[in-house]
Design a protein around this motif. Structure first.
Motif, PDB file in Angstrom:
ATOM      1  N   GLU A 132      -4.169  -0.952   0.140  1.00 29.43           N
ATOM      2  CA  GLU A 132      -5.608  -0.775   0.283  1.00 29.43           C
ATOM      3  C   GLU A 132      -6.341  -1.748  -0.631  1.00 29.43           C
ATOM      4  OE1 GLU A 132      -3.987   3.570   0.236  1.00 29.43           O
ATOM      5  OE2 GLU A 132      -3.708   1.726  -0.923  1.00 29.43           O
ATOM      6  N   SER A 133      -7.571  -2.044  -0.242  1.00 26.82           N
ATOM      7  CA  SER A 133      -8.474  -2.828  -1.080  1.00 26.82           C
ATOM      8  C   SER A 133      -9.903  -2.467  -0.695  1.00 26.82           C
ATOM      9  CB  SER A 133      -8.230  -4.324  -0.907  1.00 26.82           C
ATOM     10  OG  SER A 133      -8.449  -4.712   0.439  1.00 26.82           O
ATOM     11  N   GLY A 134     -10.834  -2.878  -1.558  1.00 32.20           N
ATOM     12  CA  GLY A 134     -12.242  -2.700  -1.226  1.00 32.20           C
ATOM     13  C   GLY A 134     -12.945  -1.587  -1.964  1.00 32.20           C
ATOM     14  N   GLY A 135     -12.215  -0.827  -2.764  1.00 31.70           N
ATOM     15  CA  GLY A 135     -12.872   0.232  -3.519  1.00 31.70           C
ATOM     16  C   GLY A 135     -13.739  -0.334  -4.627  1.00 31.70           C
ATOM     17  N   GLY A 136     -14.500   0.538  -5.263  1.00 32.30           N
ATOM     18  CA  GLY A 136     -15.352   0.105  -6.367  1.00 32.30           C
ATOM     19  C   GLY A 136     -16.465   1.086  -6.620  1.00 32.30           C
ATOM     20  N   LEU A 137     -17.467   0.603  -7.343  1.00 28.95           N
ATOM     21  CA  LEU A 137     -18.624   1.407  -7.711  1.00 28.95           C
ATOM     22  C   LEU A 137     -19.781   1.058  -6.777  1.00 28.95           C
ATOM     23  CD1 LEU A 137     -20.079   3.334  -9.714  1.00 28.95           C
ATOM     24  CD2 LEU A 137     -20.588   1.301 -11.092  1.00 28.95           C
ATOM     25  N   VAL A 138     -20.412   2.064  -6.218  1.00 30.45           N
ATOM     26  CA  VAL A 138     -21.526   1.836  -5.303  1.00 30.45           C
ATOM     27  C   VAL A 138     -22.581   2.910  -5.562  1.00 30.45           C
ATOM     28  CG1 VAL A 138     -20.396   3.179  -3.469  1.00 30.45           C
ATOM     29  CG2 VAL A 138     -22.147   1.489  -2.865  1.00 30.45           C
ATOM     30  N   GLN A 139     -23.820   2.547  -5.365  1.00 28.59           N
ATOM     31  CA  GLN A 139     -24.903   3.510  -5.550  1.00 28.59           C
ATOM     32  C   GLN A 139     -25.017   4.417  -4.334  1.00 28.59           C
ATOM     33  OE1 GLN A 139     -28.502   1.285  -6.480  1.00 28.59           O
ATOM     34  NE2 GLN A 139     -28.211   1.756  -8.648  1.00 28.59           N
ATOM     35  N   ALA A 140     -25.473   5.621  -4.564  1.00 34.64           N
ATOM     36  CA  ALA A 140     -25.695   6.549  -3.466  1.00 34.64           C
ATOM     37  C   ALA A 140     -26.614   5.913  -2.430  1.00 34.64           C
ATOM     38  CB  ALA A 140     -26.303   7.843  -3.992  1.00 34.64           C
ATOM     39  N   GLY A 141     -26.246   6.093  -1.175  1.00 36.34           N
ATOM     40  CA  GLY A 141     -26.995   5.490  -0.080  1.00 36.34           C
ATOM     41  C   GLY A 141     -26.483   4.127   0.331  1.00 36.34           C
ATOM     42  N   GLY A 142     -25.597   3.561  -0.462  1.00 36.97           N
ATOM     43  CA  GLY A 142     -25.062   2.237  -0.180  1.00 36.97           C
ATOM     44  C   GLY A 142     -23.893   2.272   0.781  1.00 36.97           C
ATOM     45  N   SER A 143     -23.267   1.101   0.914  1.00 36.01           N
ATOM     46  CA  SER A 143     -22.158   0.945   1.854  1.00 36.01           C
ATOM     47  C   SER A 143     -20.965   0.327   1.154  1.00 36.01           C
ATOM     48  CB  SER A 143     -22.576   0.039   3.021  1.00 36.01           C
ATOM     49  OG  SER A 143     -23.682   0.554   3.703  1.00 36.01           O
ATOM     50  N   LEU A 144     -19.807   0.573   1.734  1.00 37.41           N
ATOM     51  CA  LEU A 144     -18.572   0.023   1.195  1.00 37.41           C
ATOM     52  C   LEU A 144     -17.575  -0.035   2.343  1.00 37.41           C
ATOM     53  CD1 LEU A 144     -17.796  -0.748  -1.775  1.00 37.41           C
ATOM     54  CD2 LEU A 144     -16.653   1.466  -1.921  1.00 37.41           C
ATOM     55  N   ARG A 145     -16.737  -1.071   2.360  1.00 36.15           N
ATOM     56  CA  ARG A 145     -15.694  -1.146   3.384  1.00 36.15           C
ATOM     57  C   ARG A 145     -14.339  -1.204   2.714  1.00 36.15           C
ATOM     58  NH1 ARG A 145     -14.467  -5.597   8.132  1.00 36.15           N
ATOM     59  NH2 ARG A 145     -13.665  -6.779   6.351  1.00 36.15           N
ATOM     60  N   LEU A 146     -13.478  -0.271   3.072  1.00 32.62           N
ATOM     61  CA  LEU A 146     -12.107  -0.261   2.606  1.00 32.62           C
ATOM     62  C   LEU A 146     -11.217  -0.908   3.655  1.00 32.62           C
ATOM     63  CD1 LEU A 146     -11.869   3.398   1.229  1.00 32.62           C
ATOM     64  CD2 LEU A 146     -12.752   1.336   0.105  1.00 32.62           C
ATOM     65  N   SER A 147     -10.209  -1.621   3.170  1.00 28.38           N
ATOM     66  CA  SER A 147      -9.243  -2.256   4.058  1.00 28.38           C
ATOM     67  C   SER A 147      -7.848  -1.736   3.740  1.00 28.38           C
ATOM     68  CB  SER A 147      -9.258  -3.779   3.888  1.00 28.38           C
ATOM     69  OG  SER A 147     -10.524  -4.316   4.188  1.00 28.38           O
ATOM     70  N   CYS A 148      -7.008  -1.719   4.754  1.00 28.54           N
ATOM     71  CA  CYS A 148      -5.618  -1.297   4.589  1.00 28.54           C
ATOM     72  C   CYS A 148      -4.748  -2.270   5.362  1.00 28.54           C
ATOM     73  CB  CYS A 148      -5.429   0.124   5.109  1.00 28.54           C
ATOM     74  SG  CYS A 148      -3.722   0.705   5.046  1.00 28.54           S
ATOM     75  N   ALA A 149      -4.080  -3.156   4.638  1.00 27.56           N
ATOM     76  CA  ALA A 149      -3.232  -4.163   5.262  1.00 27.56           C
ATOM     77  C   ALA A 149      -1.808  -3.649   5.367  1.00 27.56           C
ATOM     78  CB  ALA A 149      -3.276  -5.451   4.452  1.00 27.56           C
ATOM     79  N   ALA A 150      -1.243  -3.750   6.547  1.00 27.98           N
ATOM     80  CA  ALA A 150       0.123  -3.297   6.793  1.00 27.98           C
ATOM     81  C   ALA A 150       1.054  -4.486   6.918  1.00 27.98           C
ATOM     82  CB  ALA A 150       0.172  -2.456   8.063  1.00 27.98           C
ATOM     83  N   SER A 151       2.212  -4.378   6.323  1.00 31.20           N
ATOM     84  CA  SER A 151       3.238  -5.406   6.476  1.00 31.20           C
ATOM     85  C   SER A 151       4.465  -4.762   7.100  1.00 31.20           C
ATOM     86  CB  SER A 151       3.603  -6.025   5.128  1.00 31.20           C
ATOM     87  OG  SER A 151       4.130  -5.046   4.266  1.00 31.20           O
ATOM     88  N   GLY A 152       5.220  -5.560   7.838  1.00 33.29           N
ATOM     89  CA  GLY A 152       6.415  -5.019   8.470  1.00 33.29           C
ATOM     90  C   GLY A 152       6.244  -4.938   9.972  1.00 33.29           C
ATOM     91  N   ARG A 153       6.680  -3.846  10.543  1.00 37.20           N
ATOM     92  CA  ARG A 153       6.735  -3.731  11.997  1.00 37.20           C
ATOM     93  C   ARG A 153       5.354  -3.623  12.608  1.00 37.20           C
ATOM     94  NH1 ARG A 153      10.117   1.512  12.930  1.00 37.20           N
ATOM     95  NH2 ARG A 153      11.297   0.559  11.252  1.00 37.20           N
ATOM     96  N   THR A 154       5.299  -3.785  13.930  1.00 40.73           N
ATOM     97  CA  THR A 154       4.032  -3.613  14.623  1.00 40.73           C
ATOM     98  C   THR A 154       3.649  -2.137  14.598  1.00 40.73           C
ATOM     99  OG1 THR A 154       5.164  -3.321  16.739  1.00 40.73           O
ATOM    100  CG2 THR A 154       4.537  -5.553  16.155  1.00 40.73           C
ATOM    101  N   ASP A 179      -5.747  -5.422  15.246  1.00 40.46           N
ATOM    102  CA  ASP A 179      -4.313  -5.487  15.518  1.00 40.46           C
ATOM    103  C   ASP A 179      -3.725  -6.821  15.105  1.00 40.46           C
ATOM    104  OD1 ASP A 179      -2.131  -5.738  18.289  1.00 40.46           O
ATOM    105  OD2 ASP A 179      -1.902  -4.337  16.610  1.00 40.46           O
ATOM    106  N   ALA A 180      -4.457  -7.912  15.332  1.00 43.27           N
ATOM    107  CA  ALA A 180      -3.937  -9.243  14.992  1.00 43.27           C
ATOM    108  C   ALA A 180      -3.683  -9.367  13.494  1.00 43.27           C
ATOM    109  CB  ALA A 180      -4.903 -10.324  15.464  1.00 43.27           C
TER     110      ALA A 180
END
Length: 119
Positions: A6-28, A74-75
């Motif tokens: 995972e990546s993308g966490g952090g500190l954000v103010q209420a009402g704001g936005s944040l995007r978390l990512s989860c990169a997978a390695s290995g099989r499809t 997916d890519a």
């Protein structure tokens, strides 16, 4: 074996936005379901959103419905949790996880990323 990061966490103010990512390695991931969970200290791990990798059917917990959006590329073998209108109660460690479609348990987990929402 699939590994998740995972990546993308952090500190954000209420009402704001944040995007978390989860990169997978290995099989499809064609036959997998990706879920995003969150956990606060001393609390249970809560499933907040999930997506079937092939059909992109989605599930949201009531607490995040209308504010969070789960998606995947997916890519890139990467899943995302877009968080809008965050609230202090969204503060938690967020984990992505995978389970084989039809399985009852998630079997592969990322290391977690901290999200802190300030009021």
């Amino acid at each position: 074996q699939v590994q998740l990061a995972e990546s993308g966490g952090g500190l954000v103010q209420a009402g704001g936005s944040l995007r978390l990512s989860c990169a997978a390695s290995g099989r499809t991931l064609t036959n997998y379901v990706m879920g995003w969970f969150r956990q606060v200290p001393g609390g249970e791990r809560e499933l907040v959103a999930a997506i079937t990798w092939s059909e992109m059917r989605t599930y949201y917990a009531d607490s995040v419905k209308g504010r969070f959006t789960i998606s995947r590329d997916d890519a890139k073998k990467t899943g995302y949790l877009q968080m809008y209108g965050v609230k202090p109660e969204d503060t938690a460690v967020y984990y992505c996880a995978l389970k084989y479609r039809g399985a009852s348990e998630y079997s592969r987990w990322g290391q977690g990323t901290q999200v802190t929402v300030s009021s």
